[in-house]
Design an enzyme around this catalytic site. Structure first.
Site, PDB file in Angstrom:
ATOM      1  N   SER A  98       2.811  -3.109   1.631  1.00  0.00           N
ATOM      2  CA  SER A  98       3.557  -2.005   2.514  1.00  0.00           C
ATOM      3  C   SER A  98       2.580  -1.588   3.588  1.00  0.00           C
ATOM      4  O   SER A  98       2.959  -1.056   4.751  1.00  0.00           O
ATOM      5  CB  SER A  98       4.510  -1.252   1.860  1.00  0.00           C
ATOM      6  OG  SER A  98       3.525  -0.512   1.002  1.00  0.00           O
TER       7      SER A  98
ATOM      8  N   ASP B  18       3.707  10.576   1.251  1.00  0.00           N
ATOM      9  CA  ASP B  18       3.841  10.147  -0.247  1.00  0.00           C
ATOM     10  C   ASP B  18       2.546   9.935  -0.806  1.00  0.00           C
ATOM     11  O   ASP B  18       2.626   9.204  -1.965  1.00  0.00           O
ATOM     12  CB  ASP B  18       4.785   8.720  -0.310  1.00  0.00           C
ATOM     13  CG  ASP B  18       4.304   7.627   0.692  1.00  0.00           C
ATOM     14  OD1 ASP B  18       2.987   7.781   1.067  1.00  0.00           O
ATOM     15  OD2 ASP B  18       4.992   6.588   0.776  1.00  0.00           O
TER      16      ASP B  18
ATOM     17  N   HIS C  46       0.910   5.920   1.826  1.00  0.00           N
ATOM     18  CA  HIS C  46       1.115   5.525   3.275  1.00  0.00           C
ATOM     19  C   HIS C  46       0.315   6.413   4.288  1.00  0.00           C
ATOM     20  O   HIS C  46       0.647   7.560   4.063  1.00  0.00           O
ATOM     21  CB  HIS C  46       2.505   5.011   3.632  1.00  0.00           C
ATOM     22  CG  HIS C  46       2.911   4.075   2.943  1.00  0.00           C
ATOM     23  ND1 HIS C  46       3.778   4.293   1.987  1.00  0.00           N
ATOM     24  CD2 HIS C  46       2.888   2.644   2.893  1.00  0.00           C
ATOM     25  CE1 HIS C  46       4.387   3.102   1.126  1.00  0.00           C
ATOM     26  NE2 HIS C  46       3.747   2.111   1.829  1.00  0.00           N
TER      27      HIS C  46
END
Length: 566
Positions: free
Chosen positions: A94, A260, A263
């Protein structure tokens, strides 16, 4: 007592800090800088592309400065030119997907991120192909998908830690898998560019419960494995896979801003995208403010001829000096107070045969120094970053130094030649410090310096107007003298630096307005001060000329605005 102390201090400073000593100090500093930067390149390596990808620091909050070179901020049009007809693939988890979107936004700033898609294929304007493939682990599946791509950006091992709890067996298996993949990466690197993004740190305190097993210590172990495998994948020469560690350094300072803990914030992702853009495009587009990944440009024919001319002048000067085929002037004592040579009573001694070659030799040395600073990669380069101290400390220094170099003037008229020269000199120093310190980023300084530039332009026009008004010399000789004095240095710089004439924008500006003033004063009727003294009506004629010039400038300016709107 204060006046006496000032006078004694002024005499002492003027006696030791002369122009000759200042030149000697400058020369010694340049030699020391050459030695220092040469030693740095010898021990750190001279590959600015490796500097770009490996290390750097933040200047302020959002300006990323690679070590030893400048990183260009690419715009959409530039990126399209560089990446036309190319295919770019991002493979990983991600975080690589976020980097993928940041890279795409360089070309399409309005592009939105499409959720959590695990595989994306974007075709932009039928010219750019971007792929993102979800391979969070380095395994056989990833190896099978690497065969057909030209340019790849990779990072993958967060999920290995997440799924297997960061065990030592998982780390060993990761090393085995990466070793198998490295062979295929090297093959891809032979025909394109392959980047392996080292894992960025995490904010362990902000991680969710299902990510608590991801620690910075584990990430560092995986990064060490990746560096060891990829650097050792090519036995002869350097590995074709480029390791990107600079984005990790940028993340170390911004990971606390992560929502978070995993990221990165958008500003840091932009740094990573610009690192890749500079590495891939600087060699092709050669931006002026992007020295990373650029090699020394080859000399063109005109530059080679100019170098031969200056070298030939130096040889002739050396021969004449060796043979003693010159005439020496009688030493003239220096006036300590004014730092000017006292004029001898007799007529000036004619210049010797070597004087022109000596001047050309000096100019050649100056041009060579300019070339080393601006066009060569001898000195390390850095972005300008404004701070109050970088601007005001040199300003205060030259102000204090100027107090000890004041002189008395014999002129009594307002805006006489000595006053205007003094005014121009101070403005030149302030504008020079302004450009060196990057003070255009600070709006109050920028606005005041704009006033100084306008004042300098006014002074130049005022001086030319006063000459024509008082002397009435409109001959071709005067015009050629002024044009030569204004443009000679700039034209030589254009040839030596391989720059266009408009690059040194202020000299074309001053030259243009000199031609305008000359045309206004020279056109019939030629009105001089003598005419106005004899008949006051000529003042109205001068006013009519100036008003006509104003109308012409306004019409010309409005016509340009209309063309731009069209």
């Amino acid at each position: 007592m204060a006046i006496l102390a000032y006078s004694l201090g002024k005499r002492e400073i003027n006696q030791h800090f002369t122009i000759k000593n200042a030149k000697l100090i400058s020369f010694v500093l340049v030699v020391l800088l050459l030695v220092f930067h040469g030693a740095l390149r010898h021990y750190d390596g001279g590959d600015s592309c490796e500097w770009l990808l490996s290390t750097g620091r933040y200047l302020g909050e959002n300006v990323w400065q690679p070590y030893g070179c400048m990183m260009h901020k690419y715009k959409s049009t530039e990126a399209k030119t560089c990446l036309a007809e190319k295919r770019v693939a991002f493979v990983g988890d991600s975080r690589i997907r976020q980097l993928f979107y940041s890279f795409v936004k360089v070309i399409e700033p309005d592009r939105r991120e499409d959720g959590n898609k695990v595989e994306m294929f974007l075709k932009v304007n039928l010219s750019f192909i971007f792929d993102f493939l979800w391979y969070p682990e380095a395994n056989n599946s990833m190896k099978e998908r690497l065969v057909s791509w030209i340019q790849v950006s990779l990072e993958s091992y967060l999920w290995s830690i997440k799924l297997h709890g960061g065990s030592s067996e998982t780390l060993q298996q990761y090393k085995v898998n990466l070793t198998a993949i490295a062979v295929h990466l090297e093959r891809l690197a032979e025909d394109g560019e392959v980047y392996w993004i080292l894992q960025d740190p995490v904010n362990e305190e902000a991680l969710s419960e299902n990510r608590k097993m991801i620690t910075n210590q584990q990430l560092e172990l995986y990064n060490e494995v990746a560096v060891g495998v990829l650097n050792g994948s090519k036995h002869v020469g350097r590995s074709g896979v480029k390791l990107v560690a600079a984005s990790r350094q940028a993340a170390l300072e911004t990971i606390t801003q992560s929502e978070d803990g995993l990221h990165l914030p958008e500003s840091t992702r932009k740094v990573g995208a610009m690192l890749l853009m500079n590495s891939a495009c600087n060699k092709l587009l050669r931006p002026i403010d992007g020295s990373c990944c650029q090699t020394l440009p080859p000399l063109n024919l005109l530059q080679k001829l100019t170098a031969c001319f200056f070298l030939g002048s130096a040889v002739v000067f050396a021969v004449l000096h060796f043979l003693g085929n010159n005439r020496h002037r009688r030493p003239v004592p220096t006036d300590v107070e004014s730092l000017e040579e006292k004029k001898p009573a007799s007529a000036a001694v004619p210049l010797g045969q070597k004087a022109p070659f000596q001047a050309l030799c000096r100019m050649g040395i100056i041009m060579g120094y300019f070339y080393l600073c601006d066009r060569a990669d001898v000195f390390m380069k850095e972005h300008k970053f404004y701070t109050h101290s970088a601007f005001f400390i040199p300003l205060i220094y030259i102000f204090v130094l100027g107090i000890f170099y004041s002189e008395n003037s014999k002129e009594t008229k307002l805006l006489n030649r000595e006053q205007t020269d003094e005014w121009k000199g101070w403005m030149q120093l302030v504008i020079l410090i302004y450009h060196i310190s990057g003070a255009s980023a600070f709006i109050p300084v920028y606005m005041h310096v704009r006033v100084l530039v306008a004042a300098y332009l006014f002074q130049t026009g005022y001086g030319h107007f006063s000459f024509f008004w008082l002397k009435g010399d409109f001959g071709l000789n005067r015009v050629c003298q002024v044009l030569f004095r204004l443009n000679f240095l700039v034209l030589v710089l254009c040839v030596v630096m391989d720059r266009p004439y408009q690059f040194y924008y202020f000299v074309p500006l001053v030259t243009f307005w000199f031609v305008i003033i000359y045309g206004t004063m020279a056109v019939w009727p030629q009105i001089l001060q003598k005419k106005t003294n004899s008949n006051r009506m000529w003042h109205l004629a001068v006013l009519a000329k100036l008003l006509g010039l104003l109308v012409f400038i306004c019409l010309f300016s409005f016509s340009q605005v209309g063309d731009l709107k069209l």
